[in-house]
Design an enzyme around this catalytic site. Sequence first.
Site, mmCIF file in Angstrom:
data_model
loop_
_atom_site.group_PDB
_atom_site.id
_atom_site.type_symbol
_atom_site.label_atom_id
_atom_site.label_comp_id
_atom_site.label_asym_id
_atom_site.label_seq_id
_atom_site.Cartn_x
_atom_site.Cartn_y
_atom_site.Cartn_z
ATOM 1 N N GLY A 193 2.793 -4.519 9.023
ATOM 2 C CA GLY A 193 2.614 -3.077 9.250
ATOM 3 C C GLY A 193 1.412 -2.478 8.561
ATOM 4 C CG ASP B 9 7.865 3.763 1.027
ATOM 5 O OD1 ASP B 9 8.007 2.793 0.252
ATOM 6 O OD2 ASP B 9 7.641 3.625 2.245
ATOM 7 C CB CYS C 193 0.834 18.993 -23.189
ATOM 8 S SG CYS C 193 0.075 18.564 -21.614
ATOM 9 C CG HIS D 54 -2.836 2.666 -1.942
ATOM 10 N ND1 HIS D 54 -2.757 2.648 -0.568
ATOM 11 C CD2 HIS D 54 -3.997 2.023 -2.243
ATOM 12 C CE1 HIS D 54 -3.817 2.030 -0.068
ATOM 13 N NE2 HIS D 54 -4.581 1.631 -1.064
ATOM 14 C CB CYS E 270 0.696 15.009 -18.009
ATOM 15 S SG CYS E 270 -0.189 16.399 -18.744
ATOM 16 C CD GLN F 21 -2.479 -1.141 2.731
ATOM 17 O OE1 GLN F 21 -3.441 -0.413 2.955
ATOM 18 N NE2 GLN F 21 -1.982 -1.945 3.643
ATOM 19 C CG ASN F 22 4.045 1.322 2.434
ATOM 20 O OD1 ASN F 22 2.987 1.652 2.948
ATOM 21 N ND2 ASN F 22 4.942 0.584 3.037
#
Length: 255
Positions: free
Chosen positions: A194, A110, A157, A125, A133, A107-108
């Site tokens: 975690g 990082d 763009c 995620h 963009c 789910q991280n």
Amino acid sequence: MKISEDMKNQLEQAARAIKSAKHIVAFTGAGISVESGIPPFRGEGGIWNTYDPEVLDLDYFFSHYSQSWKAIKSIFYDFLKDKKPNAAHHILSQWETKSHLKSIITQNIDNLHKEAGSVDVIEFHGNAQRLTCLDCEHLFEVRDWVFNEKAPSCPNCGGRLKPDFIFFGENIPEQAFHAAHQATWLCDLMLIIGASGEVSPANRIPEMAKSNGAIIIEINPGETLYTSKVTDIYLQGSAGKVLSDIDMALRQMDT
Ligand code: NAD
Ligand code: ZN
């Protein structure tokens, strides 16, 4: 720190289950990165104690592009820049080559699993290392130039850029959603590391694994929504410490 007799038995039980499993999947949440110095969103020291979650609300982002970027830059980019994988990330990466750990569903955002060398990482995620963009859908690696301006614009763009992780109200990226479900159906053992179980729809993944017959091992300093519901073996403690203990038990079984 001395390990209690109960904890020792549970560690050995976990190591035996890991050794005999054929298809292991790790499901990780913000807690695995706490020992890298990245706070979780909720709870003690959590990001939402300092910042208003509305900065990650999609409507707010569109209507307050510059203000949102200012907060996003300081929460995610200034802060994540120098963070390194910890023992927990490294052990999972080694298990991918040495044992039957097939994928990590994280789910991280990082990028620390990939930095540690893990290959099959399903980013449920998204990932803060990329920007997308909103106009031409171009994907960019995050580079320093992005932060030269108050609110960055697409070099392709001129459109607005959004971090390639999901904001509140957004769907799970389709590819990650399917890959996560496939991995979950295949696994015979899932490690929950975690994760609080409070984030939906990610929290359904361990439930699916359980209903499919997988053994569930959970590592967390505190009990979570999973513990009494799906967990078979609960190992109380920080991710780095507990995974190092299991890793040592596995090595002893090999000698
Ligand atoms: P979460 O579901 O990720 O829960 C964090 C869990 O980590 C808690 O249960 C807590 O007890 C546990 N924990 C704390 N220290 C730990 C340690 N040393 N070892 C193992 N477990 C530990 O919930 P959240 O923090 O509210 O985050 C929600 C979502 O926000 C995440 O799922 C993620 O998508 C995103 N987020 C990502 C990061 C990151 O990328 N590092 C950081 C914060 C939030
Ligand atoms: Zn563009």
